[in-house]
Design a protein around this motif. Structure first.
Motif, mmCIF file in Angstrom:
data_model
loop_
_atom_site.group_PDB
_atom_site.id
_atom_site.type_symbol
_atom_site.label_atom_id
_atom_site.label_comp_id
_atom_site.label_asym_id
_atom_site.label_seq_id
_atom_site.Cartn_x
_atom_site.Cartn_y
_atom_site.Cartn_z
ATOM 1 N N VAL A 136 0.926 -1.396 -0.025
ATOM 2 C CA VAL A 136 -0.111 0.097 -0.027
ATOM 3 C C VAL A 136 1.027 1.275 -0.142
ATOM 4 O O VAL A 136 1.641 1.588 0.608
ATOM 5 C CB VAL A 136 -1.347 0.416 1.370
ATOM 6 N N ILE A 137 0.472 2.160 -1.059
ATOM 7 C CA ILE A 137 1.053 3.884 -0.970
ATOM 8 C C ILE A 137 0.237 4.390 -0.209
ATOM 9 O O ILE A 137 -1.146 4.897 -1.431
ATOM 10 C CB ILE A 137 1.638 3.574 -2.047
ATOM 11 N N HIS A 138 0.519 5.294 0.572
ATOM 12 C CA HIS A 138 -0.697 6.470 0.879
ATOM 13 C C HIS A 138 0.134 7.885 0.377
ATOM 14 O O HIS A 138 1.234 8.032 1.105
ATOM 15 C CB HIS A 138 -0.804 6.350 2.924
ATOM 16 N N VAL A 139 -0.924 8.201 -0.655
ATOM 17 C CA VAL A 139 -0.116 10.386 -0.879
ATOM 18 C C VAL A 139 -0.932 11.526 -0.118
ATOM 19 O O VAL A 139 -1.848 10.802 -0.294
ATOM 20 C CB VAL A 139 -0.048 9.600 -2.393
ATOM 21 N N ALA A 140 0.085 12.218 -0.049
ATOM 22 C CA ALA A 140 -0.786 13.506 0.016
ATOM 23 C C ALA A 140 -0.655 14.423 -1.074
ATOM 24 O O ALA A 140 1.258 14.554 -1.120
ATOM 25 C CB ALA A 140 -0.568 13.864 1.705
ATOM 26 N N VAL A 141 -0.985 15.104 -1.612
ATOM 27 C CA VAL A 141 -0.485 16.125 -1.908
ATOM 28 C C VAL A 141 -0.280 17.514 -1.155
ATOM 29 O O VAL A 141 -1.284 18.100 -0.469
ATOM 30 C CB VAL A 141 -2.108 16.310 -3.087
ATOM 31 N N LEU A 142 0.721 17.712 -0.606
ATOM 32 C CA LEU A 142 1.034 19.069 0.077
ATOM 33 C C LEU A 142 1.061 20.942 -0.100
ATOM 34 O O LEU A 142 0.182 21.646 0.119
ATOM 35 C CB LEU A 142 2.099 18.870 1.009
ATOM 36 N N GLY A 143 1.281 20.832 -1.668
ATOM 37 C CA GLY A 143 1.328 21.402 -2.284
ATOM 38 C C GLY A 143 0.748 21.802 -4.088
ATOM 39 O O GLY A 143 1.965 20.412 -4.576
ATOM 40 N N TRP A 168 10.190 0.527 -2.730
ATOM 41 C CA TRP A 168 11.367 0.851 -4.029
ATOM 42 C C TRP A 168 10.750 1.892 -4.669
ATOM 43 O O TRP A 168 9.885 2.237 -4.943
ATOM 44 C CB TRP A 168 11.109 -0.691 -4.161
ATOM 45 N N ILE A 169 11.846 2.368 -5.262
ATOM 46 C CA ILE A 169 12.165 3.700 -5.916
ATOM 47 C C ILE A 169 13.425 3.546 -7.571
ATOM 48 O O ILE A 169 14.227 2.494 -7.255
ATOM 49 C CB ILE A 169 12.975 5.218 -5.179
ATOM 50 N N THR A 170 12.847 3.834 -8.822
ATOM 51 C CA THR A 170 12.545 4.031 -10.213
ATOM 52 C C THR A 170 13.278 5.363 -10.621
ATOM 53 O O THR A 170 12.237 5.506 -11.033
ATOM 54 C CB THR A 170 12.877 3.089 -11.129
ATOM 55 N N ILE A 219 7.444 4.704 -7.804
ATOM 56 C CA ILE A 219 7.367 4.468 -6.441
ATOM 57 C C ILE A 219 6.593 3.146 -6.402
ATOM 58 O O ILE A 219 5.396 3.445 -6.353
ATOM 59 C CB ILE A 219 7.042 5.078 -5.465
ATOM 60 N N PHE A 220 7.252 2.177 -5.989
ATOM 61 C CA PHE A 220 6.324 0.680 -5.654
ATOM 62 C C PHE A 220 6.502 0.044 -4.008
ATOM 63 O O PHE A 220 7.121 0.207 -4.238
ATOM 64 C CB PHE A 220 6.669 -0.131 -6.758
ATOM 65 N N ASP A 221 5.310 -1.090 -4.176
ATOM 66 C CA ASP A 221 5.518 -1.858 -2.789
ATOM 67 C C ASP A 221 5.998 -3.180 -3.351
ATOM 68 O O ASP A 221 5.311 -3.348 -4.285
ATOM 69 C CB ASP A 221 4.189 -1.327 -1.740
ATOM 70 N N CYS A 222 5.540 -4.386 -2.640
ATOM 71 C CA CYS A 222 5.916 -5.735 -2.565
ATOM 72 C C CYS A 222 5.121 -6.133 -4.049
ATOM 73 O O CYS A 222 5.091 -7.263 -4.334
ATOM 74 C CB CYS A 222 5.950 -6.198 -1.434
ATOM 75 N N SER A 223 3.986 -5.109 -3.824
ATOM 76 C CA SER A 223 2.525 -6.005 -4.600
ATOM 77 C C SER A 223 2.995 -5.293 -5.656
ATOM 78 O O SER A 223 1.251 -5.719 -6.439
ATOM 79 C CB SER A 223 1.048 -6.220 -3.875
ATOM 80 N N GLU A 224 3.836 -4.347 -5.993
ATOM 81 C CA GLU A 224 3.879 -3.512 -6.920
ATOM 82 C C GLU A 224 2.676 -3.140 -7.849
ATOM 83 O O GLU A 224 2.472 -2.467 -9.236
ATOM 84 C CB GLU A 224 4.346 -4.579 -8.309
#
Lengths: 303, 303
Positions: B1-8, B156-158, B186-191
């Motif tokens: 799971v990736i949680h994302v927040a747009v701060l700006g 993880w990041i590429t 940016i990805f997690d273990c379940s891609e």
């Protein structure tokens, strides 16, 4: 006449500070103390209500400009901000310059020490040098009186050396110098005088003399006590280590300036740890009983 | 799971911009257009809701941290912010680093070009180097995959090269290089994959390939049209001059990315002049009909 607006009243980091959970910062976020948020120290002043001068350019300047209506642009691309006075080269006084980019012509008043410390070692400043004269430097040699805003201002400025220190990022690179840190006297043709000294490690007799005769003095309100940070378990540095005279105690500014004959005396550049920030603290009571005010964002006055 | 927040979500200068009185900026201040203020582009993300990573450090970061509760400190001195990813060395992406001072240990992910452009020519960075390891650099070599936040992150990041330009303050000092400007996957273990590319002068086939398979793409929404600034009488530079592909037009990103198979496509880094900022503009309608969202401060999503 000098109109003054306090755009920001806190020391570097602001109140609350991003990584601080001290009594004040946590209490402010939770609404459990009597205090208001404060952005980082920055003053705006004008003699004609047309062109404005900033004292220091805080990292919060974008938010501060939008909050204070007279600083908003009047046409497609412009700004009433004609100049910025720097009292030292600390990041909380200079970072805001980079938010004043996009082709705007400005005068920067700073001592030779402060100016060269900024310009010679930071390539970022090229963003403010996109055309000749975008950033014009005026040397604030202590003791020299000059017109503020040569393009039409009615105010005058004289700088004076203040006991202080080199900016943190220049420690070890640049020897201490009396022009690292200054205060300024700003006055109009009828000699109404504002004295601004947001950072001072001591009140020497020479400094005391600079304050006399002013209608209003803004003075260093960073720390209440010499060991404030250590007492809270935050850091070992003393107020003196960081270039500030504390307010309280036998040798503090409240005691040293008690007989000063200046109608309005206002503490500014207040650190997030300072008990002065709480409206009901004993320390606030002491300062107010002695005739001092505590600057807050949005405070305006006319001299 | 990736949680994302747009701060700006705005481009450099924010919305409104300090010295701009264009239709959008003046209209926003006067309340005569359907639009909301936006601070300068900055994303926060986390895989574990404990340690957070910023993408870019905007000059508005102090205000952004206080607005987004999960980024506030939990103890006397700390921050959940473990790392900052820089997509280029532009001031609106880097200035916020200086507001993250006061002894906090952080990892900075940046290409060699971006890192050396910052560190070698700006003495300000010494403020972030007060103890060994305060700022740790991880090289974002395009194509190389590495763990994000080596101290415990699950992401993880590429990085991949994006057509762009050197920062304004390095123009003429540093030759263009493919690593001046990047995007990141940016990805997690379940891609589950987030792709972030807030600045791109073109969509090459290589770039297009990087976007495929993502659950969410944030893309350069700086300008609607190539001659947006000239059309408003603000400046002669085109979108391409400034390193951006416009959204509209036959060769714009809306046309070029129309067949892209990515469920959520979001424009970010939106300039104050962009008609996309007005909720009822024809341009906004076009983008939304094509399945695009327009980032706003406070937007949160979970992949």
């Amino acid at each position: 006449v000098i109109h003054v607006a306090v755009l920001g009243s806190a020391a570097g980091g602001g109140f609350p500070q991003w990584n601080c959970g001290c009594l004040n910062c946590a209490g402010l976020r939770q609404g459990t103390i009597k205090a208001v948020p404060r952005t980082q120290e920055c003053l705006a002043l004008t003699g004609d209500n047309d062109r404005w001068i900033l004292i220091n350019a805080s990292p919060d300047i974008r938010q501060q400009i939008e909050t204070f209506r007279p600083l908003r642009p009047q046409s497609l691309r412009d700004s009433p901000i004609a100049a910025v006075i720097l009292t030292n080269g600390d990041l909380d006084h200079c970072l805001g310059l980079f938010s004043l980019r996009e082709w705007h012509r400005m005068t920067v008043y700073a001592t030779q020490q402060v100016w060269h410390g900024l310009m010679s070692q930071n390539v970022f400043f090229r963003t403010l040098q996109r055309f000749p004269g975008q950033l014009q430097w005026r040397d604030l040699t202590p003791g020299l009186t000059q017109r503020l805003d040569p393009d039409g201002g009615e105010l005058w400025i004289t700088a004076f050396s203040c006991p202080g220190k080199v900016p943190l990022h220049l420690e070890g690179l640049q020897a201490s110098h009396p022009e690292d840190n200054i205060g300024v006297r700003i006055f109009d043709c009828s000699e109404r005088t504002l004295v601004y000294a947001p950072s001072a490690r001591d009140v020497t007799p020479e400094l005391y003399a600079q304050f006399q005769g002013a209608q209003c003095l803004f003075f260093d309100g960073t720390f209440w006590s010499e060991h404030e940070l250590a007492g809270l378990g935050i850091a070992a540095q003393t107020a003196a280590d960081m270039g500030h005279l504390p307010i309280g105690g036998d040798a503090g500014s409240l005691a040293m300036l008690t007989d000063l004959d200046v109608p309005r005396r206002i503490y500014i550049h207040i650190n997030n740890t300072n008990p002065l920030l709480r409206a009901d603290s004993p320390e606030r009571g002491l300062a107010e009983s002695a005739g001092w005010e505590v600057a807050h964002d949005g405070l305006e006055l006319t001299l």
